[in-house]
Design an enzyme around this catalytic site. Structure first.
Site, PDB file in Angstrom:
ATOM      1  CG  ASP A   1      -3.465   5.047  -5.179  1.00 26.66           C
ATOM      2  OD1 ASP A   1      -3.816   4.945  -3.994  1.00 26.66           O
ATOM      3  OD2 ASP A   1      -2.466   4.482  -5.648  1.00 26.66           O
TER       4      ASP A   1
ATOM      5  CD  GLU B   1       8.292  -0.210   2.847  1.00 25.50           C
ATOM      6  OE1 GLU B   1       7.616  -0.641   3.796  1.00 25.50           O
ATOM      7  OE2 GLU B   1       7.895  -0.205   1.671  1.00 25.50           O
TER       8      GLU B   1
ATOM      9  CB  ALA C   1      -3.213  -1.588   0.326  1.00 27.79           C
TER      10      ALA C   1
END
Length: 415
Positions: free
Chosen positions: A284, A155, A300
């Site tokens: 995480d 990204e 997420a």
């Protein structure tokens, strides 16, 4: 946040939320802040305001220093907090594989501070190149290296390529921003290992269409102020970004809990830690292998589902009910490459047909509170942004606030 909300306004329960910052951050959109597509306030909001309508929740800004699980006490930087149940969801930080000195030259992307620093470095590189330099120095300034071919690296590389070729194309007079060189470096055989080979190949082509080069089977051996080295080859670059390894919060290891090589706490099927049924780890920071034999990804959706599960589990405990094991419902992953259709991996489809509205739907599913609804609205605008090439929040903000800096000569007056 989902665990706290699930316990909010439940009779007989008092909840204390401790965080180092005063805001809740939606990390999947951090790259858009780093690339000047969104402002920080678009993806973050004060924790207090998000939980203000839950009368049994207290929010404290601070940092957990250590844990005494036998005494059921958390030691924080302002004192001690006793607990009956403890949920650790302290996240992860970047791992430089034993080369922490690289961080100075290659910031990662986990916090708002890092996102704005990346934005400052990227935009400042163009500004410095515009001032007039030698051809070699200009080439170095307009070379951007991204280390790590996962979703974040892909990204970032795509956003820099798009920004160079579209957003900044008409802004400069002495440089051609479209000539910027963007290099994505991956140590493995291909980018996006979580996705299918077909999708990874298409993502590579999309990146190349934006002018980014993809180097696979290329392990970085050195990073300094002048660029990076891959074996005996040096790439001179003014801006290097890190999107490779991660390590979990050190709190689990400090509490003498069993951890894996990435520092994630090994948890039971109910997300509790061995020997302490009242202590849970999520997100995480947790190593949950009971579903597939491999740790769940640090995404997420995993963290959000675990938060809701833990709130339900604690309520069940207090009601004397039996615990059910945690089960993650995988609704897919997504990587956004510039304005091109998104690359998706879902249980229903392994192709590129899920783009545009599907991306918005995915992010709206992930964004679950007022800040997140606001960000979803901005991402909906992003569908327009991708068409009209909106210029976004391209502000260079320094962290230096003093006029009278030590050992700094005064700024001469303007002529």
């Amino acid at each position: 946040m989902n665990a706290a909300k699930g316990l909010g306004n439940v009779k007989g329960i008092d909840v204390t939320v401790v965080d180092r910052t005063n805001h809740h951050l939606f990390q999947p959109l951090l790259y858009q802040v780093a690339m000047a597509g969104l402002s920080p306030a678009d993806i973050a909001a004060p924790i207090r305001s998000m939980l203000s309508h839950y009368k049994n929740i207290c929010v404290l800004e601070g940092e957990i220093v250590s844990l005494d699980l036998d005494r059921k006490v958390a030691v924080v930087d302002f004192g001690e907090l006793a607990f009956d149940f403890l949920i650790m969801a302290c996240g992860a930080r970047h791992s430089y594989f034993g080369h922490d000195e690289w961080e100075e030259y290659a910031p990662g992307l986990k916090t708002l501070e890092q996102a704005t620093e990346i934005r400052r470095r990227v935009l400042s590189a163009y500004e410095k190149a515009e001032r007039g330099n030698s051809a070699d120095e200009r080439k170095r300034l307009l070379t951007f290296v991204v280390v790590g071919g996962g979703p974040t690296g892909v990204e970032l590389a795509g956003a820099i390529g798009e920004m160079s070729r579209f957003t900044l194309a008409k802004d400069f007079r002495h440089i051609d921003s479209k000539l910027a060189r963007v290099i994505l470096i991956e140590a493995g055989p291909r980018i996006l290992p979580q996705f299918s080979e077909q999708q990874a190949a298409r993502a590579t082509r999309d990146l190349e269409h934006l002018g980014a080069q993809v180097w696979t089977n290329s392990a970085v051996t050195k990073i300094d102020a002048d660029g990076v080295e891959i074996g005996g080859e040096r790439i001179r670059a003014a801006t290097v970004l890190w999107a490779a390894g991660v390590n979990a919060s050190p709190l689990g290891r400090a509490a003498n809990l069993e951890v894996d090589r990435s520092g994630r706490v090994v948890v039971e099927p109910d997300l509790s830690v061995k020997g302490h049924r009242n202590v849970f780890v999520a997100g995480d920071q947790a190593c949950f292998t009971h579903q597939t034999g491999k740790p769940l990804p640090g995404t997420a959706p995993v963290a959000m589902q675990q938060g809701r599960y833990l709130a339900k589990t604690i309520r069940a405990d207090l009601a004397g009910k039996t615990r059910e094991p945690f089960h993650f419902v995988d609704k897919g992953q997504m990587a956004t490459i510039g304005r091109s259709p998104r690359h998706c991996r879902s249980r229903q489809a392994e192709d590129r047909r899920l783009h545009g509205v599907a991306d918005l739907a995915s992010r709206a599913h992930l964004l679950s509170d007022r800040v997140q609804e606001s960000a979803a609205g901005r991402d909906a605008m992003g569908l327009v942004v991708f068409v009209v090439i909106h210029r976004g929040a391209r502000l260079i903000v320094s962290k230096e606030w003093r006029f009278n800096r030590p050992n700094t000569p005064p700024t001469p007056p303007n002529p």
